[in-house]
Motif scaffolding. Structure first.
Motif, PDB file in Angstrom:
ATOM      1  N   ARG A  10     -24.052-117.687 -46.825  1.00 12.37           N
ATOM      2  CA  ARG A  10     -23.891-116.333 -47.069  1.00 12.37           C
ATOM      3  C   ARG A  10     -22.313-116.409 -47.788  1.00 12.37           C
ATOM      4  N   ASP A  11     -21.344-117.051 -47.354  1.00  8.99           N
ATOM      5  CA  ASP A  11     -19.958-116.986 -47.927  1.00  8.99           C
ATOM      6  C   ASP A  11     -20.011-117.318 -49.404  1.00  8.99           C
ATOM      7  N   VAL A  12     -20.969-118.140 -50.035  1.00  8.51           N
ATOM      8  CA  VAL A  12     -21.078-118.531 -51.354  1.00  8.51           C
ATOM      9  C   VAL A  12     -21.666-117.296 -51.981  1.00  8.51           C
ATOM     10  N   GLN A  13     -22.915-116.655 -51.309  1.00 10.98           N
ATOM     11  CA  GLN A  13     -23.131-115.425 -52.079  1.00 10.98           C
ATOM     12  C   GLN A  13     -22.345-114.346 -52.102  1.00 10.98           C
ATOM     13  N   SER A  14     -21.516-114.115 -51.072  1.00 10.91           N
ATOM     14  CA  SER A  14     -20.587-113.030 -51.212  1.00 10.91           C
ATOM     15  C   SER A  14     -19.603-113.407 -52.181  1.00 10.91           C
ATOM     16  N   TYR A  15     -19.235-114.776 -52.390  1.00 15.42           N
ATOM     17  CA  TYR A  15     -18.189-114.830 -53.519  1.00 15.42           C
ATOM     18  C   TYR A  15     -18.804-114.723 -54.953  1.00 15.42           C
ATOM     19  N   ILE A  16     -20.094-115.029 -55.102  1.00 12.82           N
ATOM     20  CA  ILE A  16     -20.650-114.761 -56.299  1.00 12.82           C
ATOM     21  C   ILE A  16     -20.908-113.330 -56.465  1.00 12.82           C
ATOM     22  N   GLU A  17     -21.088-112.647 -55.643  1.00 13.85           N
ATOM     23  CA  GLU A  17     -21.351-111.149 -55.841  1.00 13.85           C
ATOM     24  C   GLU A  17     -19.819-110.648 -55.899  1.00 13.85           C
ATOM     25  N   LEU A  18     -18.716-110.893 -55.517  1.00 11.72           N
ATOM     26  CA  LEU A  18     -17.392-110.524 -55.791  1.00 11.72           C
ATOM     27  C   LEU A  18     -17.216-110.721 -57.219  1.00 11.72           C
ATOM     28  N   LEU A  19     -17.508-111.967 -57.765  1.00 13.57           N
ATOM     29  CA  LEU A  19     -17.247-112.136 -58.998  1.00 13.57           C
ATOM     30  C   LEU A  19     -17.830-111.500 -59.931  1.00 13.57           C
ATOM     31  N   ILE A  20     -19.235-111.015 -59.628  1.00 17.58           N
ATOM     32  CA  ILE A  20     -20.279-110.184 -60.382  1.00 17.58           C
ATOM     33  C   ILE A  20     -19.556-108.805 -60.284  1.00 17.58           C
ATOM     34  N   LEU A  21     -18.965-108.402 -59.259  1.00 18.25           N
ATOM     35  CA  LEU A  21     -18.291-107.010 -59.349  1.00 18.25           C
ATOM     36  C   LEU A  21     -17.035-106.963 -60.026  1.00 18.25           C
ATOM     37  N   ILE A  22     -16.439-107.917 -59.896  1.00 18.63           N
ATOM     38  CA  ILE A  22     -15.121-108.036 -60.515  1.00 18.63           C
ATOM     39  C   ILE A  22     -15.415-108.051 -62.305  1.00 18.63           C
ATOM     40  N   SER A  69     -22.222 -98.415 -54.925  1.00 25.02           N
ATOM     41  CA  SER A  69     -22.845 -99.725 -55.413  1.00 25.02           C
ATOM     42  C   SER A  69     -22.360-101.161 -54.688  1.00 25.02           C
ATOM     43  N   SER A  70     -23.250-102.006 -54.706  1.00 28.40           N
ATOM     44  CA  SER A  70     -22.768-103.430 -54.569  1.00 28.40           C
ATOM     45  C   SER A  70     -22.473-104.042 -55.669  1.00 28.40           C
ATOM     46  N   ALA A  71     -22.580-105.377 -55.543  1.00 30.23           N
ATOM     47  CA  ALA A  71     -22.104-105.930 -56.916  1.00 30.23           C
ATOM     48  C   ALA A  71     -23.487-106.065 -57.784  1.00 30.23           C
ATOM     49  N   ILE A  72     -24.703-106.118 -57.280  1.00 25.88           N
ATOM     50  CA  ILE A  72     -25.790-106.000 -57.892  1.00 25.88           C
ATOM     51  C   ILE A  72     -26.684-104.743 -57.756  1.00 25.88           C
TER      52      ILE A  72
END
Length: 104
Positions: A10-22, A69-72
């Motif tokens: 879940r930590d990895v998923q949240s970091y990936i979603e944050l990078l996509i959002l940025i 929205s969220s990142a994706i």
């Protein structure tokens, strides 16, 4: 031992979603800034939507990406699509127009 690996997914998923959002916000901001710095008559010359319409589309997409929205999420994906259409279709036309390389 096999059960310890999924603990941090879940930590990895949240970091990936944050990078996509940025990434999404950066691409949308670049498209909006480029749109706002162009002349309005250039948009009509290349046969696309007016400058105000592009600016409104890109600004609404950024706001919806930030607030809803969220990142994706669907609004983030629509915002990326609108920004990429602007950057890959309208921007080269405006560049050709200002360089004098256009067919018009």
């Amino acid at each position: 031992m096999a059960l310890s690996a999924p603990i941090f997914y879940r930590d990895v998923q949240s970091y990936i979603e944050l990078l996509i959002l940025i990434f999404s916000l950066v691409v949308q901001a670049v498209a909006l800034i480029h749109c706002l710095t162009q002349r309005g008559d250039g948009f009509q010359a290349i046969g696309t939507l007016p400058k105000g319409a592009w600016a409104a589309i890109l600004a609404v997409c950024i706001v919806l990406t930030l607030l809803v929205s969220s990142a994706i999420g669907i609004f983030s994906l629509i915002g990326i699509a609108a920004a990429l259409i602007y950057l890959l279709d309208v921007r080269p036309g405006l560049k050709d127009l200002s360089d004098g390389k256009g067919s018009w």
